[in-house]
Design an enzyme around this catalytic site. Sequence first.
Site, PDB file in Angstrom:
ATOM      1  N   HIS A  96     -92.437 -29.263 -27.351  1.00  0.00           N
ATOM      2  CA  HIS A  96     -92.675 -28.004 -26.621  1.00  0.00           C
ATOM      3  C   HIS A  96     -91.893 -26.855 -27.265  1.00  0.00           C
ATOM      4  O   HIS A  96     -92.416 -25.757 -27.434  1.00  0.00           O
ATOM      5  CB  HIS A  96     -92.223 -28.138 -25.158  1.00  0.00           C
ATOM      6  CG  HIS A  96     -92.993 -29.136 -24.346  1.00  0.00           C
ATOM      7  ND1 HIS A  96     -92.392 -30.142 -23.640  1.00  0.00           N
ATOM      8  CD2 HIS A  96     -94.322 -29.266 -24.102  1.00  0.00           C
ATOM      9  CE1 HIS A  96     -93.303 -30.856 -22.995  1.00  0.00           C
ATOM     10  NE2 HIS A  96     -94.489 -30.350 -23.256  1.00  0.00           N
TER      11      HIS A  96
ATOM     12  N   LYS B 221     -99.455 -34.984 -11.214  1.00  0.00           N
ATOM     13  CA  LYS B 221     -98.300 -35.780 -11.664  1.00  0.00           C
ATOM     14  C   LYS B 221     -97.196 -35.667 -10.621  1.00  0.00           C
ATOM     15  O   LYS B 221     -97.136 -34.678  -9.894  1.00  0.00           O
ATOM     16  CB  LYS B 221     -97.748 -35.213 -12.973  1.00  0.00           C
ATOM     17  CG  LYS B 221     -98.647 -35.376 -14.189  1.00  0.00           C
ATOM     18  CD  LYS B 221     -98.006 -34.759 -15.415  1.00  0.00           C
ATOM     19  CE  LYS B 221     -98.858 -34.953 -16.656  1.00  0.00           C
ATOM     20  NZ  LYS B 221     -98.284 -34.306 -17.850  1.00  0.00           N
TER      21      LYS B 221
ATOM     22  N   ARG C 222    -101.631 -32.424 -30.279  1.00  0.00           N
ATOM     23  CA  ARG C 222    -101.256 -33.571 -31.109  1.00  0.00           C
ATOM     24  C   ARG C 222    -102.531 -34.251 -31.589  1.00  0.00           C
ATOM     25  O   ARG C 222    -103.580 -34.125 -30.941  1.00  0.00           O
ATOM     26  CB  ARG C 222    -100.385 -34.538 -30.297  1.00  0.00           C
ATOM     27  CG  ARG C 222     -98.996 -33.988 -30.014  1.00  0.00           C
ATOM     28  CD  ARG C 222     -98.309 -34.756 -28.914  1.00  0.00           C
ATOM     29  NE  ARG C 222     -99.091 -34.705 -27.690  1.00  0.00           N
ATOM     30  CZ  ARG C 222     -98.815 -35.395 -26.600  1.00  0.00           C
ATOM     31  NH1 ARG C 222     -97.805 -36.203 -26.584  1.00  0.00           N
ATOM     32  NH2 ARG C 222     -99.565 -35.276 -25.529  1.00  0.00           N
TER      33      ARG C 222
ATOM     34  N   SER D  19     -93.332 -36.347 -22.824  1.00  0.00           N
ATOM     35  CA  SER D  19     -92.297 -36.317 -21.788  1.00  0.00           C
ATOM     36  C   SER D  19     -92.166 -37.696 -21.123  1.00  0.00           C
ATOM     37  O   SER D  19     -91.055 -38.121 -20.796  1.00  0.00           O
ATOM     38  CB  SER D  19     -92.642 -35.254 -20.743  1.00  0.00           C
ATOM     39  OG  SER D  19     -92.654 -33.992 -21.348  1.00  0.00           O
TER      40      SER D  19
HETATM   41  N1  COA Z   1     -95.497 -32.031 -28.949  1.00  0.00           N
HETATM   42  C1  COA Z   1     -95.210 -33.171 -28.328  1.00  0.00           C
HETATM   43  N2  COA Z   1     -95.624 -33.464 -27.082  1.00  0.00           N
HETATM   44  C2  COA Z   1     -96.358 -32.564 -26.414  1.00  0.00           C
HETATM   45  C3  COA Z   1     -96.689 -31.348 -26.998  1.00  0.00           C
HETATM   46  C4  COA Z   1     -96.227 -31.093 -28.332  1.00  0.00           C
HETATM   47  N3  COA Z   1     -96.512 -29.972 -28.985  1.00  0.00           N
HETATM   48  N4  COA Z   1     -97.426 -30.645 -26.111  1.00  0.00           N
HETATM   49  C5  COA Z   1     -97.574 -31.413 -25.022  1.00  0.00           C
HETATM   50  N5  COA Z   1     -96.920 -32.578 -25.185  1.00  0.00           N
HETATM   51  C6  COA Z   1     -96.880 -33.705 -24.239  1.00  0.00           C
HETATM   52  C7  COA Z   1     -95.961 -33.522 -23.079  1.00  0.00           C
HETATM   53  O1  COA Z   1     -94.711 -34.043 -23.361  1.00  0.00           O
HETATM   54  C8  COA Z   1     -96.696 -34.232 -21.942  1.00  0.00           C
HETATM   55  O2  COA Z   1     -96.414 -35.604 -21.937  1.00  0.00           O
HETATM   56  P1  COA Z   1     -96.634 -36.528 -20.627  1.00  0.00           P
HETATM   57  O3  COA Z   1     -98.107 -36.503 -20.306  1.00  0.00           O
HETATM   58  O4  COA Z   1     -96.137 -37.835 -21.074  1.00  0.00           O
HETATM   59  O5  COA Z   1     -95.833 -35.915 -19.514  1.00  0.00           O
HETATM   60  C9  COA Z   1     -98.145 -34.053 -22.284  1.00  0.00           C
HETATM   61  O6  COA Z   1     -98.193 -33.782 -23.682  1.00  0.00           O
HETATM   62  C10 COA Z   1     -98.822 -32.896 -21.592  1.00  0.00           C
HETATM   63  O7  COA Z   1     -97.875 -32.171 -20.877  1.00  0.00           O
HETATM   64  P2  COA Z   1     -97.712 -30.647 -20.795  1.00  0.00           P
HETATM   65  O8  COA Z   1     -97.823 -29.981 -22.121  1.00  0.00           O
HETATM   66  O9  COA Z   1     -96.448 -30.385 -20.055  1.00  0.00           O
HETATM   67  O10 COA Z   1     -98.970 -30.184 -20.018  1.00  0.00           O
HETATM   68  P3  COA Z   1     -99.729 -30.790 -18.810  1.00  0.00           P
HETATM   69  O11 COA Z   1    -100.946 -31.444 -19.356  1.00  0.00           O
HETATM   70  O12 COA Z   1     -98.866 -31.589 -17.937  1.00  0.00           O
HETATM   71  O13 COA Z   1    -100.073 -29.419 -18.086  1.00  0.00           O
HETATM   72  C11 COA Z   1    -101.398 -27.778 -16.954  1.00  0.00           C
HETATM   73  C12 COA Z   1    -101.331 -29.153 -17.597  1.00  0.00           C
HETATM   74  C13 COA Z   1    -100.226 -27.493 -16.083  1.00  0.00           C
HETATM   75  C14 COA Z   1    -101.475 -26.720 -18.042  1.00  0.00           C
HETATM   76  C15 COA Z   1    -102.727 -27.787 -16.156  1.00  0.00           C
HETATM   77  O14 COA Z   1    -102.740 -28.903 -15.296  1.00  0.00           O
HETATM   78  C16 COA Z   1    -102.902 -26.540 -15.319  1.00  0.00           C
HETATM   79  O15 COA Z   1    -103.251 -25.498 -15.831  1.00  0.00           O
HETATM   80  N6  COA Z   1    -102.665 -26.643 -13.994  1.00  0.00           N
HETATM   81  C17 COA Z   1    -102.789 -25.535 -13.067  1.00  0.00           C
HETATM   82  C18 COA Z   1    -104.020 -25.704 -12.176  1.00  0.00           C
HETATM   83  C19 COA Z   1    -105.268 -25.249 -12.859  1.00  0.00           C
HETATM   84  O16 COA Z   1    -105.439 -24.100 -13.229  1.00  0.00           O
HETATM   85  N7  COA Z   1    -106.231 -26.176 -13.030  1.00  0.00           N
HETATM   86  C20 COA Z   1    -107.499 -25.855 -13.664  1.00  0.00           C
HETATM   87  C21 COA Z   1    -107.447 -26.063 -15.150  1.00  0.00           C
HETATM   88  S1  COA Z   1    -107.761 -27.766 -15.499  1.00  0.00           S
END
Ligand code: COA
Length: 161
Positions: free
Chosen positions: A18, A42, A91, A129
């Site tokens: 991140h 989550k 990724r 994560s």
């Molecule tokens: N390098 C390494 N790991 C990475 C990374 C990078 N560059 N980018 C993301 N990751 C990993 C994270 O560690 C995380 O791992 P985990 O699944 O084991 O926890 C995973 O990829 C994704 O996590 P993160 O980047 O924190 O995003 P998310 O997928 O949890 O977030 C939201 C999703 C919050 C953006 C999305 O649910 C959202 O927009 N929610 C709001 C509601 C909404 O508008 N919904 C409609 C749209 S679907």
Amino acid sequence: MHKIVLYPGTFDPITNGHINVIERSAKLFDEVIVSVATNLSKTPLFSAEERVEMIKKDVSHLKNIKVESFGGLLVDFAKKKEACAIVRGLRPISDFEYEFQLATTNMSLCSEMETILLPAVKDNHFISSSMVKEVARLGGDVSDFVSPVVKKILAEKFRTL
Ligand code: COA
């Protein structure tokens, strides 16, 4: 024109993957708002407040970054903040379908909302994560995956659980 972008995620906890995306976004745009999602399918280990505080510490070396939590739809938060785009890290293989779905959903909710995908650098391809939490929970060394600040917070969290 002052270009603002959102970098949304759960950040439970923030990893080096991140941080790399935040640093690269900070060079491309005038302002990056790291947007910590609160209403999630989550169940995060850390509260939204804890996640925001951790990120603030990890990005304190960057001038044009804000860290805020949000509930509700990401596109509504983006409009409120007058953001021109959403940045996400990508990724290889595993992320593509999910990121494509997220980007197209956000575009159907708000037609002008673009998503910019930054490819993860090689060293971070395997970081997530969940993996970091699993290693820390079992007493392993997470130094290669998170900052020293987050490493310490993880150790404290698992000591008190
Ligand atoms: N390098 C390494 N790991 C990475 C990374 C990078 N560059 N980018 C993301 N990751 C990993 C994270 O560690 C995380 O791992 P985990 O699944 O084991 O926890 C995973 O990829 C994704 O996590 P993160 O980047 O924190 O995003 P998310 O997928 O949890 O977030 C939201 C999703 C919050 C953006 C999305 O649910 C959202 O927009 N929610 C709001 C509601 C909404 O508008 N919904 C409609 C749209 S679907």
